[in-house]
Design a protein around this motif. Structure first.
Motif, mmCIF file in Angstrom:
data_model
loop_
_atom_site.group_PDB
_atom_site.id
_atom_site.type_symbol
_atom_site.label_atom_id
_atom_site.label_comp_id
_atom_site.label_asym_id
_atom_site.label_seq_id
_atom_site.Cartn_x
_atom_site.Cartn_y
_atom_site.Cartn_z
ATOM 1 N N PRO A 73 -8.443 26.849 37.323
ATOM 2 C CA PRO A 73 -7.398 27.747 37.850
ATOM 3 C C PRO A 73 -6.060 27.573 37.150
ATOM 4 O O PRO A 73 -5.323 28.546 36.964
ATOM 5 C CB PRO A 73 -7.321 27.358 39.333
ATOM 6 C CG PRO A 73 -8.647 26.757 39.654
ATOM 7 C CD PRO A 73 -9.059 26.045 38.402
ATOM 8 N N VAL A 74 -5.733 26.332 36.748
ATOM 9 C CA VAL A 74 -4.485 26.096 36.011
ATOM 10 C C VAL A 74 -4.545 26.809 34.662
ATOM 11 O O VAL A 74 -3.598 27.491 34.242
ATOM 12 C CB VAL A 74 -4.236 24.594 35.811
ATOM 13 C CG1 VAL A 74 -2.937 24.358 35.048
ATOM 14 C CG2 VAL A 74 -4.201 23.875 37.158
ATOM 15 N N GLY A 75 -5.673 26.661 33.977
ATOM 16 C CA GLY A 75 -5.864 27.375 32.721
ATOM 17 C C GLY A 75 -5.849 28.881 32.914
ATOM 18 O O GLY A 75 -5.334 29.621 32.069
ATOM 19 N N PHE A 78 -2.232 30.065 33.181
ATOM 20 C CA PHE A 78 -1.575 30.051 31.868
ATOM 21 C C PHE A 78 -2.117 31.150 30.964
ATOM 22 O O PHE A 78 -1.355 31.963 30.409
ATOM 23 C CB PHE A 78 -1.757 28.681 31.200
ATOM 24 C CG PHE A 78 -1.264 28.638 29.783
ATOM 25 C CD1 PHE A 78 0.078 28.456 29.513
ATOM 26 C CD2 PHE A 78 -2.150 28.802 28.719
ATOM 27 C CE1 PHE A 78 0.540 28.436 28.199
ATOM 28 C CE2 PHE A 78 -1.697 28.776 27.405
ATOM 29 C CZ PHE A 78 -0.344 28.598 27.149
ATOM 30 N N PHE A 79 -3.432 31.188 30.780
ATOM 31 C CA PHE A 79 -4.020 32.144 29.853
ATOM 32 C C PHE A 79 -3.969 33.573 30.394
ATOM 33 O O PHE A 79 -3.914 34.535 29.608
ATOM 34 C CB PHE A 79 -5.461 31.753 29.524
ATOM 35 C CG PHE A 79 -5.565 30.649 28.513
ATOM 36 C CD1 PHE A 79 -5.372 30.895 27.170
ATOM 37 C CD2 PHE A 79 -5.864 29.352 28.919
ATOM 38 C CE1 PHE A 79 -5.471 29.879 26.231
ATOM 39 C CE2 PHE A 79 -5.959 28.326 27.997
ATOM 40 C CZ PHE A 79 -5.758 28.578 26.643
ATOM 41 N N ALA A 91 -4.745 34.851 23.066
ATOM 42 C CA ALA A 91 -5.313 33.970 24.089
ATOM 43 C C ALA A 91 -6.664 33.423 23.653
ATOM 44 O O ALA A 91 -6.971 32.237 23.848
ATOM 45 C CB ALA A 91 -5.449 34.732 25.416
ATOM 46 N N LEU A 92 -7.489 34.266 23.031
ATOM 47 C CA LEU A 92 -8.816 33.836 22.578
ATOM 48 C C LEU A 92 -8.714 32.769 21.486
ATOM 49 O O LEU A 92 -9.483 31.806 21.470
ATOM 50 C CB LEU A 92 -9.592 35.039 22.035
ATOM 51 C CG LEU A 92 -10.163 36.010 23.065
ATOM 52 C CD1 LEU A 92 -10.720 37.237 22.376
ATOM 53 C CD2 LEU A 92 -11.235 35.343 23.901
ATOM 54 N N THR A 93 -7.773 32.945 20.567
ATOM 55 C CA THR A 93 -7.620 31.993 19.468
ATOM 56 C C THR A 93 -7.203 30.619 19.969
ATOM 57 O O THR A 93 -7.728 29.588 19.538
ATOM 58 C CB THR A 93 -6.582 32.519 18.456
ATOM 59 O OG1 THR A 93 -6.969 33.825 18.020
ATOM 60 C CG2 THR A 93 -6.486 31.601 17.252
ATOM 61 N N GLY A 131 -11.868 22.239 30.775
ATOM 62 C CA GLY A 131 -11.686 23.094 31.939
ATOM 63 C C GLY A 131 -10.467 23.988 31.807
ATOM 64 O O GLY A 131 -10.508 25.178 32.134
ATOM 65 N N PHE A 132 -9.363 23.422 31.298
ATOM 66 C CA PHE A 132 -8.138 24.198 31.110
ATOM 67 C C PHE A 132 -8.366 25.330 30.103
ATOM 68 O O PHE A 132 -7.972 26.483 30.350
ATOM 69 C CB PHE A 132 -7.018 23.277 30.621
ATOM 70 C CG PHE A 132 -5.712 23.980 30.381
ATOM 71 C CD1 PHE A 132 -4.839 24.228 31.423
ATOM 72 C CD2 PHE A 132 -5.361 24.399 29.098
ATOM 73 C CE1 PHE A 132 -3.633 24.888 31.206
ATOM 74 C CE2 PHE A 132 -4.162 25.053 28.866
ATOM 75 C CZ PHE A 132 -3.291 25.297 29.929
#
Length: 424
Positions: A73-75, A78-79, A91-93, A131-132
């Motif tokens: 969820p933190v990731g 951010f993303f 974001a993918l890179t 996970g992030f």
């Protein structure tokens, strides 16, 4: 301004293939690494979490498996913000670079015997990094797929789970090869590192392909939200909650399938190499079937297909566990695992394009990232731990079925409400 593809640029076979590979490779790497950790849980528990009681050691290993999902969820926050503000490609890179770093750390990790308490701490750090990074991978890549090919979102979005099926084939193939050709001592000493090292080769390839892809026309053509998360929570909170529920059956079934080789080895006392073979066949089935499901839902819609699959999960999961527990053979295990994989293929093959419909462009990555990465930790990441704990608490080897049935029922209700409210 980010480079963008025009309407016809992604229509050719070569361009479509490149789009699918660029978008789904990170998702495949994510799931491959999760599978490797789950499939080799028994070995990893002895290397990093030794205990006098093997059950305690295994439960701690599964607990660490679930810890990485708490970073998701933190990731996602951010993303999600990054992808909706700065583009899906960026974001993918970034996500695949971080994912590769976590895999590299697992590959060279010292054992408990060599490093003491430092070893399990480093395992937790590696799992948190992964996970992030994974928190933004699925949503960014799904948005990338369905926005580049808005004419066929079901088919192109379905490759998210087809890639996971092929990742299952590779991970379980290595599992069968290593467990059948290596001694238990060699496997515990160094053999378990081989699958992680293989996964490490994928990250740089994915990064290279992604930096040469164009941004999606939908993102470039839309006005970026100043505060996508605030917009999501204020105006689309109901969509977020219902999508969390819709994802539940997909993620619980996926991680019960991850758990099945351990279940077969530990509870049914079946040979480890043959137990991995059942998972390999299930992965191959998913990899092949899911794109056809994607084509099908482009014609008939997502929610009806998913609701039918959820209903079948509710009514057939307990009988399936009853059959495999009562007939402890590899043949029956293969039948049951492939049945679960088939139902999961129909459910999950429709899920990415459904999620793309639920959230508008301005908040699409944030909405998909948060709904997916809230649901996966709750209903998927701890599924192996819950399944094993239910067996320990109840003494019944059928008890994992109750969990899968409950999550399928939840998804059925959430999908019915989404269908009523949004006509998806």
């Amino acid at each position: 301004m980010a480079a963008t593809a025009d309407a016809g640029e992604m229509r050719g076979t070569a361009a479509a293939t490149k789009l699918i590979v660029a978008s789904s490779l990170g998702n495949a790497l994510e799931f491959y690494e999760i599978l490797v950790y789950g499939y080799f849980a028994v070995v990893i528990s002895k290397v990093f979490f030794p205990a006098a009681d093997e059950t305690v050691s295994l439960l701690v290993t599964y607990g660490t498996f679930g810890v990485s999902f708490l970073a998701r969820p933190v990731g996602a926050i951010f993303f999600g913000h990054y992808g909706d503000r700065h583009g899906r490609k960026n974001a993918l890179t970034l996500s695949i670079l971080l994912m590769t770093a976590g895999t590299a750390l697992m590959t060279v990790m010292p054992s408990y015997e060599a490093a003491g308490l430092t070893a399990p701490v480093l395992v937790i750090i590696a799992r948190l990094i992964q996970g992030f990074s994974v928190g933004g991978e699925f949503a960014s890549s799904t948005a990338f797929l369905v926005e580049h090919r808005a004419d066929r979102p079901g088919f192109f979005g379905s490759w998210q789970w087809s890639s996971q099926g092929f990742a299952t084939v590779i991970a379980t193939g290595l599992g069968v090869l290593l467990t059948s050709t290596m001694s238990a001592a060699d496997l515990q000493a160094w053999g378990w590192r081989i699958p992680f090292a293989f996964g490490l080769l994928v990250g740089p390839v994915g990064w290279y392909i992604r930096i040469h892809m164009a941004e999606t026309p939908a993102f470039v053509g839309a006005e970026a939200a100043r505060a996508p998360l605030r917009e999501l929570f204020v105006t689309q909170w109901d969509r977020l909650l219902l999508t969390i529920g819709a994802v539940a059956a997909s993620t619980s079934s996926q991680y019960i399938l991850v758990y099945m080789p351990t279940y077969a080895i530990r509870e049914l006392h079946l040979p480890s190499s043959l137990s991995f073979t059942a998972a390999l066949l299930a992965g191959a089935l998913q990899g092949v079937v899911v794109p056809f499901v994607g084509m099908f839902v482009d014609r008939v819609g997502q929610s009806r297909v998913m609701m039918a699959s959820a209903a079948l999960f509710v009514f057939t999961t307990w009988p399936a566990f009853f059959l495999v527990e009562g007939n402890r053979s590899v043949a029956m295990l293969i039948v049951v695992v492939c049945w679960f994989s088939l139902l999961k293929s129909f459910f999950s093959g429709a899920l990415p394009s459904l999620m793309g419909k639920v959230f508008p462009v301005r908040t699409r990555v944030s909405g998909m990232a948060l709904s997916y990465n809230i649901s996966v930790p709750i209903f998927g990441g701890f599924a192996p731990l819950i399944a094993q704990s239910l067996i320990e608490l109840t003494g019944s080897k059928l008890s994992p079925s109750y969990y899968l049935m409950a999550t399928a029922l939840l998804s059925f209700v959430a999908l019915a409400l989404l269908r009523r409210n949004l006509r998806v």
